[in-house]
Design an enzyme around this catalytic site. Structure first.
Site, PDB file in Angstrom:
ATOM      1  N   TYR A 135       0.858  -1.192   0.000  1.00 12.13           N
ATOM      2  CA  TYR A 135       0.000   0.000   0.000  1.00 12.13           C
ATOM      3  C   TYR A 135       0.898   1.249   0.000  1.00 12.13           C
ATOM      4  O   TYR A 135       0.796   2.105   0.873  1.00 12.13           O
ATOM      5  CB  TYR A 135      -0.933   0.020   1.217  1.00 12.13           C
ATOM      6  N   GLU A 163       0.856  -0.849  -4.941  1.00 15.68           N
ATOM      7  CA  GLU A 163      -0.207   0.149  -4.739  1.00 15.68           C
ATOM      8  C   GLU A 163      -1.274  -0.021  -5.822  1.00 15.68           C
ATOM      9  O   GLU A 163      -0.951  -0.298  -6.977  1.00 15.68           O
ATOM     10  CB  GLU A 163       0.443   1.550  -4.799  1.00 15.68           C
ATOM     11  N   CYS A 195      -4.292   4.012  10.303  1.00 15.50           N
ATOM     12  CA  CYS A 195      -5.052   5.151  10.827  1.00 15.50           C
ATOM     13  C   CYS A 195      -6.366   4.641  11.422  1.00 15.50           C
ATOM     14  O   CYS A 195      -7.262   5.430  11.691  1.00 15.50           O
ATOM     15  CB  CYS A 195      -5.307   6.179   9.730  1.00 15.50           C
TER      16      CYS A 195
HETATM   17  C1  LIG Z   1      -2.970   4.960   4.108  1.00 19.87           C
HETATM   18  S1  LIG Z   1      -2.440   5.065   2.454  1.00 19.87           S
HETATM   19  C2  LIG Z   1      -0.708   4.793   2.637  1.00 19.87           C
HETATM   20  C3  LIG Z   1       0.159   5.303   1.515  1.00 19.87           C
HETATM   21  C4  LIG Z   1       1.660   5.394   1.798  1.00 19.87           C
HETATM   22  N1  LIG Z   1       2.157   4.294   2.574  1.00 19.87           N
HETATM   23  C5  LIG Z   1       2.024   6.715   2.429  1.00 19.87           C
HETATM   24  O1  LIG Z   1       2.522   6.740   3.543  1.00 19.87           O
HETATM   25  O2  LIG Z   1       1.827   7.757   1.777  1.00 19.87           O
HETATM   26  C6  LIG Z   1      -3.070   3.588   1.804  1.00 19.87           C
HETATM   27  C7  LIG Z   1      -2.795   3.376   0.328  1.00 19.87           C
HETATM   28  O3  LIG Z   1      -3.305   2.097  -0.029  1.00 19.87           O
HETATM   29  C8  LIG Z   1      -3.826   2.166  -1.348  1.00 19.87           C
HETATM   30  N2  LIG Z   1      -4.722   0.991  -1.485  1.00 19.87           N
HETATM   31  C9  LIG Z   1      -6.019   0.877  -1.094  1.00 19.87           C
HETATM   32  N3  LIG Z   1      -6.456  -0.377  -1.314  1.00 19.87           N
HETATM   33  C10 LIG Z   1      -5.421  -1.076  -1.833  1.00 19.87           C
HETATM   34  C11 LIG Z   1      -5.249  -2.435  -2.239  1.00 19.87           C
HETATM   35  N4  LIG Z   1      -6.241  -3.313  -2.164  1.00 19.87           N
HETATM   36  N5  LIG Z   1      -4.043  -2.799  -2.706  1.00 19.87           N
HETATM   37  C12 LIG Z   1      -3.026  -1.919  -2.800  1.00 19.87           C
HETATM   38  N6  LIG Z   1      -3.124  -0.617  -2.428  1.00 19.87           N
HETATM   39  C13 LIG Z   1      -4.312  -0.199  -1.949  1.00 19.87           C
HETATM   40  C14 LIG Z   1      -4.463   3.527  -1.406  1.00 19.87           C
HETATM   41  O4  LIG Z   1      -4.634   3.953  -2.736  1.00 19.87           O
HETATM   42  C15 LIG Z   1      -3.442   4.366  -0.625  1.00 19.87           C
HETATM   43  O5  LIG Z   1      -2.478   4.901  -1.477  1.00 19.87           O
END
Ligand SMILES: C[S@@+](CC[C@H](N)C(=O)[O-])C[C@H]1O[C@@H](n2cnc3c(N)ncnc32)[C@H](O)[C@@H]1O
Length: 454
Positions: free
Chosen positions: A310, A331, A406
């Site tokens: 992610y 991602e 979060c």
């Molecule tokens: C809380 S954010 C964290 C992003 C990064 N680690 C940061 O610190 O900026 C969660 C991320 O997970 C992505 N995401 C959501 N569902 C996902 C999935 N099933 N597989 C991969 N990424 C996903 C979202 O698009 C988002 O960018």
């Protein structure tokens, strides 16, 4: 006598719900009330009774909490977006630590662990670098602001103490433009009107990207708005089209009206391009605290290979890359991965591979192909991880895991699974990413302790 609708009850607020409502216990019956803070003794009118709880309307604060602070500035945004604002900041941090501890114990079955004090901010205001502000029409007037707690009603605001000054000025200019050119707020029930949300992303240098969310393609007089916004340091303006009837803010389609494709922002020594639909931590300085903690927890060295699940626009991956041999970032958002690849070039990092796709599909496939790692960081969205991701982590068997979240309830659920499969929680660090709200960010260090200690 049972409590019924219309009763006026008295009691002390003992907790906050995950929506920021006050929790009141009267004769062992739970009542949720908007408006008070922990420690307030209040009078509330019962407006609804459900099976196991009631909903009350705050009538009066009879005795103020000893932890209530007198605000030194005027606040005209909805208290619904900042329900903890009148609770002393130190107490907010304590409450967040307690929440993480409780969720880990109740949902994760994990107690007797080292939970550190929440790391707070020196200046816990104007920290949000991305705000999404709803727009509505009420009594023929344009209303721009956040929702009242637990309601669809928007509280009109001139400024938010959560966002930088430029964001507040942009709201003022958009309001003036709407009034001058009779631009209507979009009504998702009737499909009539134009503007439904304003998205504002700002960077460390005080520049902004503005996203005008409309209900369809129509956006009359946008050139006049561009002219009016010229006085601000705006690097780009997008129109986002959201035809959905749901409460989701952004639709899929973005049209650039002016300026750069992306906003450039900074965390520590690294620079990051951010597309309008990519995730970027909303609190830049606390993101650095979180990332530094992840590096400390993973105890990185030159031989390490790390998975960053992610990964968003690659912030964590790039932050770690210079300390390790290789990082793999996964991602789901294609544009975020494109940003991540650009960001690797921008920061002259060559040992990171970014892969677009669902973590639950891509990660197990990579393991099947033999792409291994000895450490792993994951930062899933609020709903936490799919079971396939957790199973793949167990299969990979990294020696250290840094789990960032979060949402401490889904985090507790996922951590429970990892603990049942041989991992141990070494330390938990809450970080206050969202001061004055009930949201809590935390990072957990887990190490593998073997199947015999399950
Ligand atoms: C809380 S954010 C964290 C992003 C990064 N680690 C940061 O610190 O900026 C969660 C991320 O997970 C992505 N995401 C959501 N569902 C996902 C999935 N099933 N597989 C991969 N990424 C996903 C979202 O698009 C988002 O960018």
């Amino acid at each position: 006598m049972p409590i019924v609708v219309g009763d006026i009850v008295e009691g002390e607020i003992i907790d906050f719900t995950h929506e920021g409502k006050g929790v009141l216990k009267v004769d062992n019956f739970t009542i949720f009330v908007n408006g008070g803070i922990i420690g307030d003794r209040v009078k509330a009118e019962i407006i609804q009774i459900r099976k196991s709880f009631g909903i009350g309307r705050l009538v009066e604060i009879i005795e103020s909490s000893k932890d209530r602070v007198e605000l030194k500035f005027h606040i005209d945004e909805s208290r619904g977006s900042i329900p903890l604002i009148e609770l002393e900041y130190k107490k907010q941090l304590e409450w967040k630590k307690k929440k993480v501890k409780l969720d880990l114990a109740k949902i994760g079955g994990i107690s007797d662990i080292d939970i550190k004090d929440t790391i707070g901010m020196d200046y816990p205001y104007r920290y949000r670098n991305h705000t999404q502000i709803p727009i509505a029409k009420e009594n023929e007037k344009i209303v721009i602001g956040f929702h009242e707690a637990g309601s669809n009603k928007i509280v009109d605001m001139k400024e938010s103490i959560l966002q930088p000054e430029i964001g507040n000025r942009i709201i003022g200019t958009i309001r003036e433009w709407m009034e001058r050119h009779h631009i209507e707020a979009y009504d998702k029930r009737t499909g009539k009107g134009i503007l439904r949300h304003i998205g504002i992303r700002t960077n460390k240098e005080g520049q902004a990207m503005v996203i005008l969310v409309t209900g369809n393609r129509k956006l009359p007089h946008w050139k006049e708005l561009l002219d009016m916004l010229r006085k601000e340091d705006i690097i780009s303006i997008y129109q986002n089209i959201n035809r959905s009837k749901s409460s989701i803010v952004y639709g899929r389609e973005y049209i650039k009206l002016f300026g750069e494709d992306r906003l450039l922002d900074y965390i520590g020594d690294y620079s990051f391009y951010i597309s309008p639909n990519s995730f970027f931590q909303v609190n830049r300085s606390q993101a650095k605290v979180l990332y530094d903690k992840a590096i400390e927890y993973l105890d990185l060295d030159r031989e390490d290979i790390v998975y960053d699940l992610y990964c968003g626009i690659g912030t964590m991956s790039l932050y770690m890359a210079n300390l390790v041999k290789k990082v793999y970032g996964i991602e789901i958002v294609r544009e975020a991965i494109e940003d991540a690849r650009e960001n690797a070039k921008l920061n002259k990092v060559e040992n990171v591979d970014f892969i677009v796709g669902k973590a639950e599909e891509v990660f197990p496939k990579m393991l099947n192909k033999g792409i291994k790692a000895n450490k792993l960081v994951l930062d899933p969205p609020r709903k936490g991880c799919e079971r396939e991701v957790l199973e793949a982590i167990i299969e990979l068997n990294p020696e250290r895991i840094a789990y960032i979240s979060c949402n401490s309830t889904t985090m507790a659920r996922d951590v429970k699974y990892l603990v049942e499969n041989g991992y141990k929680v070494e330390e938990v660090q809450p970080v206050d990413m969202f001061p004055h709200t009930v949201h809590v960010e935390s990072i957990i260090l887990m190490t593998y302790c073997g199947s015999e200690e399950k």
